[in-house]
Design an enzyme around this catalytic site. Structure first.
Site, PDB file in Angstrom:
ATOM      1  N   CYS A  77       0.829  -1.204   0.000  1.00 54.99           N
ATOM      2  CA  CYS A  77       0.000   0.000   0.000  1.00 54.99           C
ATOM      3  C   CYS A  77       0.868   1.261   0.000  1.00 54.99           C
ATOM      4  O   CYS A  77       1.563   1.523  -0.976  1.00 54.99           O
ATOM      5  CB  CYS A  77      -0.999  -0.041   1.156  1.00 54.99           C
ATOM      6  SG  CYS A  77      -2.329   1.184   0.990  1.00 54.99           S
ATOM      7  N   HIS A 175      -3.823  -5.113   0.303  1.00 55.26           N
ATOM      8  CA  HIS A 175      -3.307  -5.549   1.597  1.00 55.26           C
ATOM      9  C   HIS A 175      -3.349  -7.071   1.678  1.00 55.26           C
ATOM     10  O   HIS A 175      -4.390  -7.640   2.023  1.00 55.26           O
ATOM     11  CB  HIS A 175      -4.133  -4.932   2.733  1.00 55.26           C
ATOM     12  CG  HIS A 175      -3.852  -3.483   2.933  1.00 55.26           C
ATOM     13  ND1 HIS A 175      -2.848  -3.042   3.768  1.00 55.26           N
ATOM     14  CD2 HIS A 175      -4.410  -2.388   2.380  1.00 55.26           C
ATOM     15  CE1 HIS A 175      -2.814  -1.725   3.731  1.00 55.26           C
ATOM     16  NE2 HIS A 175      -3.745  -1.299   2.900  1.00 55.26           N
ATOM     17  N   GLU A 177      -2.202  -8.924   3.909  1.00 58.44           N
ATOM     18  CA  GLU A 177      -2.420  -9.332   5.306  1.00 58.44           C
ATOM     19  C   GLU A 177      -3.903  -9.324   5.680  1.00 58.44           C
ATOM     20  O   GLU A 177      -4.286  -9.860   6.718  1.00 58.44           O
ATOM     21  CB  GLU A 177      -1.611  -8.445   6.256  1.00 58.44           C
ATOM     22  CG  GLU A 177      -2.149  -7.052   6.500  1.00 58.44           C
ATOM     23  CD  GLU A 177      -1.816  -6.019   5.439  1.00 58.44           C
ATOM     24  OE1 GLU A 177      -2.058  -4.828   5.687  1.00 58.44           O
ATOM     25  OE2 GLU A 177      -1.327  -6.386   4.340  1.00 58.44           O
TER      26      GLU A 177
END
Length: 193
Positions: A77, A175, A177
């Site tokens: 990001c 993202h 994650e």
């Protein structure tokens, strides 16, 4: 494997650490140039504002350390955007690894883009084992235009580079994650490049 997560006040540092733990990897959150240089893999996360982030990187001299790294580096990001030459967010000079400017979505688009979106035209080992156009999680108001180093694209207001690669530097606008199994596969692939 030694994994360093660069700590410069980004909002998703702990999320990245927890995602790695779920995959069975230990990582160190650090600002220590020595630990970062000696790591096998480096993750440069990012949720925040560009000019503040660059100020923090300069304060710890990481603005000089990161571009000189030889091992695989993954920018996430804002981390990806800061790998670029310049961003319109705060009129901020980045690290200059990718020779492009990060621009803001037009006034036609609702910003930030928050939520799941498809990622297409996936190339490189970062997407090994991932088929079709997977959905991944995005939160951003600025983007990297289509550039020669683009390894995946996404459409929102315009078609933009949702993943980029140049030598040992990788960047993803989404993202991983927070992107479930597909995001976990992207992280695993990065750790195995």
């Amino acid at each position: 494997m030694k994994i360093a997560i660069i700590d410069y006040g980004a909002g998703n540092v702990q999320s990245v650490l927890f995602a790695l733990k779920r995959l069975g990897y230990a990582a160190t959150i650090t600002t220590d140039p020595g630990l970062i240089r000696s790591a096998d893999k480096v993750i440069f996360p990012g949720v925040g504002e560009a000019s503040t982030a660059m100020t923090r990187l300069k304060a710890t001299k990481l603005d000089r350390v990161i571009p000189a790294l030889q091992q695989p580096v993954l920018g996430i990001c804002l981390g990806m955007q800061l790998l670029c030459r310049y961003t319109e967010e705060g009129n901020t000079n980045g690290l200059g690894i990718f020779d492009t400017d990060v621009v803001r979505f037009s006034n036609r688009a609702k910003v930030p883009q928050i939520g799941w979106n498809t990622v297409a035209n996936c190339k490189s080992d970062l997407f090994r084992g991932i088929t079709g156009e997977p959905y991944l999680y995005f939160v951003h108001s600025y983007y990297v235009p289509l550039i020669p180093e683009c390894i995946a694209t996404t459409g929102y207001d315009t078609t933009f580079s949702s993943a980029i690669q140049k030598e040992n530097f990788y960047g993803v606008q989404f993202h991983p994650e927070k992107s479930g199994e597909v995001g976990a596969q992207v992280l695993t692939n990065f750790l195995n490049v």
